[in-house]
Design a protein around this motif. Structure first.
Motif, PDB file in Angstrom:
ATOM      1  N   ASN A   5     -27.579  20.179  32.559  1.00 43.76           N
ATOM      2  CA  ASN A   5     -27.959  21.371  31.799  1.00 43.76           C
ATOM      3  C   ASN A   5     -28.865  22.278  32.616  1.00 43.76           C
ATOM      4  OD1 ASN A   5     -30.934  21.044  31.014  1.00 43.76           O
ATOM      5  ND2 ASN A   5     -30.095  19.060  30.443  1.00 43.76           N
ATOM      6  N   ALA A  47     -27.869  20.267  20.525  1.00 45.20           N
ATOM      7  CA  ALA A  47     -27.207  21.111  21.527  1.00 45.20           C
ATOM      8  C   ALA A  47     -26.846  22.467  20.921  1.00 45.20           C
ATOM      9  CB  ALA A  47     -25.964  20.412  22.071  1.00 45.20           C
ATOM     10  N   LEU A  48     -26.324  22.458  19.708  1.00 49.29           N
ATOM     11  CA  LEU A  48     -25.978  23.713  19.036  1.00 49.29           C
ATOM     12  C   LEU A  48     -27.227  24.532  18.719  1.00 49.29           C
ATOM     13  CD1 LEU A  48     -23.165  22.407  16.672  1.00 49.29           C
ATOM     14  CD2 LEU A  48     -22.877  23.826  18.708  1.00 49.29           C
ATOM     15  N   ILE A  51     -28.288  26.234  21.982  1.00 48.17           N
ATOM     16  CA  ILE A  51     -27.428  27.384  22.288  1.00 48.17           C
ATOM     17  C   ILE A  51     -27.856  28.589  21.453  1.00 48.17           C
ATOM     18  CG2 ILE A  51     -25.066  28.261  22.070  1.00 48.17           C
ATOM     19  CD1 ILE A  51     -24.220  25.266  22.653  1.00 48.17           C
ATOM     20  N   LYS A  52     -28.120  28.355  20.181  1.00 46.44           N
ATOM     21  CA  LYS A  52     -28.559  29.442  19.294  1.00 46.44           C
ATOM     22  C   LYS A  52     -29.963  29.923  19.694  1.00 46.44           C
ATOM     23  CE  LYS A  52     -28.977  30.606  14.428  1.00 46.44           C
ATOM     24  NZ  LYS A  52     -28.790  30.157  13.051  1.00 46.44           N
ATOM     25  N   ILE A  58     -22.289  28.226  25.609  1.00 45.10           N
ATOM     26  CA  ILE A  58     -22.450  26.800  25.903  1.00 45.10           C
ATOM     27  C   ILE A  58     -22.289  26.513  27.393  1.00 45.10           C
ATOM     28  CG2 ILE A  58     -20.038  26.221  25.381  1.00 45.10           C
ATOM     29  CD1 ILE A  58     -21.149  23.537  24.249  1.00 45.10           C
ATOM     30  N   GLU A  59     -21.374  27.236  28.065  1.00 40.55           N
ATOM     31  CA  GLU A  59     -21.119  26.995  29.483  1.00 40.55           C
ATOM     32  C   GLU A  59     -22.326  27.359  30.351  1.00 40.55           C
ATOM     33  OE1 GLU A  59     -19.191  29.390  27.798  1.00 40.55           O
ATOM     34  OE2 GLU A  59     -17.718  27.949  27.081  1.00 40.55           O
ATOM     35  N   PHE A  62     -24.814  24.005  29.392  1.00 42.21           N
ATOM     36  CA  PHE A  62     -24.347  22.657  29.731  1.00 42.21           C
ATOM     37  C   PHE A  62     -23.070  22.711  30.562  1.00 42.21           C
ATOM     38  CE2 PHE A  62     -26.367  22.296  25.531  1.00 42.21           C
ATOM     39  CZ  PHE A  62     -27.312  21.323  25.778  1.00 42.21           C
ATOM     40  N   TYR A  63     -22.923  21.737  31.459  1.00 48.26           N
ATOM     41  CA  TYR A  63     -21.647  21.581  32.154  1.00 48.26           C
ATOM     42  C   TYR A  63     -21.476  20.125  32.571  1.00 48.26           C
ATOM     43  CZ  TYR A  63     -24.059  21.567  36.694  1.00 48.26           C
ATOM     44  OH  TYR A  63     -24.873  21.259  37.757  1.00 48.26           O
TER      45      TYR A  63
END
Length: 70
Positions: A5, A47-48, A51-52, A58-59, A62-63
């Motif tokens: 991340n 995780a969501l 992102i918010k 998301i990319e 995280f990858y």
């Protein structure tokens, strides 16, 4: 494969401390530290929320490290 991340980089770029982020997301600073050091993968819910919180795709956050194990 390992999930990597960019939370620390994005957090620092936005001028947010781990303490502030922990308070905003109602989690511990230790959890943030572990996630940033890739020692702990956040739950899907967290995780969501991340992102918010950072308002990024998301990319960008995280990858998958597909080179691990090769």
């Amino acid at each position: 494969m390992k999930v990597i991340n960019h939370i620390k980089e994005i957090r620092l770029k936005k001028g947010i401390t781990q303490v502030q982020m922990a308070e905003d997301l109602q989690i511990t600073r230790q959890t943030i530290n572990a996630i940033e050091k890739n020692k702990y993968n956040p739950s899907l819910e967290l995780a969501l929320k991340l992102i918010k919180y950072f308002d990024v795709p998301i990319e960008e956050l995280f990858y998958l490290d597909e080179t691990e194990g090769k």
